[in-house]
Design an enzyme around this catalytic site. Structure first.
Site, PDB file in Angstrom:
ATOM      1  N   ASP A 141      75.357  50.809 -16.735  1.00  0.00           N
ATOM      2  CA  ASP A 141      76.370  50.633 -17.770  1.00  0.00           C
ATOM      3  C   ASP A 141      75.955  51.334 -19.051  1.00  0.00           C
ATOM      4  OD1 ASP A 141      77.992  47.801 -19.435  1.00  0.00           O
ATOM      5  OD2 ASP A 141      78.766  49.767 -18.821  1.00  0.00           O
ATOM      6  N   LYS A 144      77.450  57.540 -19.527  1.00  0.00           N
ATOM      7  CA  LYS A 144      78.046  57.817 -18.218  1.00  0.00           C
ATOM      8  C   LYS A 144      77.457  59.068 -17.581  1.00  0.00           C
ATOM      9  CE  LYS A 144      79.858  54.228 -19.570  1.00  0.00           C
ATOM     10  NZ  LYS A 144      79.064  53.001 -19.243  1.00  0.00           N
ATOM     11  N   ASP A 169      79.461  50.390 -13.712  1.00  0.00           N
ATOM     12  CA  ASP A 169      80.643  50.087 -14.525  1.00  0.00           C
ATOM     13  C   ASP A 169      81.335  51.396 -14.913  1.00  0.00           C
ATOM     14  OD1 ASP A 169      81.321  48.609 -17.784  1.00  0.00           O
ATOM     15  OD2 ASP A 169      82.493  48.557 -15.934  1.00  0.00           O
ATOM     16  N   ASN A 170      82.612  51.328 -15.235  1.00  0.00           N
ATOM     17  CA  ASN A 170      83.367  52.429 -15.855  1.00  0.00           C
ATOM     18  C   ASN A 170      83.545  53.671 -15.007  1.00  0.00           C
ATOM     19  OD1 ASN A 170      81.249  51.400 -18.379  1.00  0.00           O
ATOM     20  ND2 ASN A 170      83.438  50.994 -18.500  1.00  0.00           N
ATOM     21  N   GLU A 199      87.637  46.485 -19.918  1.00  0.00           N
ATOM     22  CA  GLU A 199      87.431  45.203 -20.591  1.00  0.00           C
ATOM     23  C   GLU A 199      88.469  44.958 -21.692  1.00  0.00           C
ATOM     24  OE1 GLU A 199      85.036  47.437 -19.987  1.00  0.00           O
ATOM     25  OE2 GLU A 199      83.937  47.980 -21.761  1.00  0.00           O
TER      26      GLU A 199
END
Ligand SMILES: Cc1ncnc2c1ncn2[C@@H]1O[C@H](/C=C/CNC(=O)c2cc(-c3ccc(F)cc3)cc(O)c2O)C[C@H]1O
Ligand SMILES: [Mg+2]
Length: 215
Positions: A141, A144, A169-170, A199
């Site tokens: 997380d 990226k 994540d993401n 989120e």
């Protein structure tokens, strides 16, 4: 503004959450970020998916890349049995200082090892410095564009073994295209996408769970 957003998140924890009660810390941060100021915590919706993966893996050793304010660190640590721990890497000293206080407020400091520094610098030292044999679960997380290089570094350092689970994540927003392409096309990973939302918003996002199959 005089205070930073992480400082305002910590204040929300200290005014709304109960010391030693991790769930109240999670609830306080989610409430603040949904009703006062958005912040890049994994959040409650994706957080529930994170919880289910932690419960499924029941890891002894967890690595988290990118602590920020410690929200997902608390989510993970609260589910760990005695003797299990999460090592979390954060290179911004201001974020690390806030996260330490959030983790302390939740009463989970015995299950957390917060390391201040860059993932690329610390991953090669995990075995020697922390006595880690391999990670059971890695939660990605952080920046990226670091997901893929750090995954390759973890492989090279022998910190990913058969059964290790990577949870990222993401993968949609902001997106990690090179990482996704790698884990989805590699014969060494079994990858699946958990569709969710960014989120505290209605935008699409999701988590990618990739199980290492061995060499
Ligand atoms: C290499 C390295 N080592 C150690 N710590 C590292 C590191 N790279 C970043 N970090 C630390 O992790 C944290 C960084 C996380 C990066 N996460 C993000 O950029 C991020 C951004 C968004 C987002 C989505 C839509 C929007 F419109 C705007 C933002 C949502 C998220 O869930 C995110 O995690 C804090 C930083 O100091
Ligand atoms: Mg994130």
């Amino acid at each position: 503004t005089r205070t930073s957003r992480p400082q305002r998140i910590l204040k929300a924890v200290q005014t709304k959450a109960t010391v030693g009660d991790p769930q109240s810390v999670i609830t306080a941060i989610d409430h603040f970020c949904r009703h006062r100021e958005w912040a890049m915590n994994v959040g409650d919706e994706k957080g529930s998916i994170l919880d289910s993966v932690v419960n499924e893996v029941s890891p002894v050793t967890v690595l988290e890349l990118g602590t920020y304010c410690g929200y997902s660190t608390v989510r993970i640590a609260r589910l760990l049995p005695p003797g299990a721990c999460v090592i979390t890497l954060e290179f911004n000293p201001d974020y690390a200082a806030i996260a330490r206080q959030v983790i302390k407020w939740s009463g989970l400091e015995d299950k957390v090892q917060l390391v201040e520094g860059a993932s690329g610098d610390w991953i090669p030292w995990m075995k020697e410095h922390f006595g880690v044999q391999a990670f059971d679960l890695v939660f990605l997380d952080h920046w990226k564009e670091r997901y893929l290089p750090d995954t390759k570094l973890l492989e090279e350092c022998g910190l990913i073994q058969k059964g290790t689970v990577l949870l990222a994540d993401n993968v949609i927003c902001p997106g990690t295209p090179d990482y996704l392409e790698y884990v989805r096309n590699s014969p060494h990973y079994n990858s699946q996408y958990y569709r969710s939302h960014l989120e505290y918003t209605k935008a699409e996002d999701g988590l990618e769970k990739s199980v290492f199959l061995g060499y």
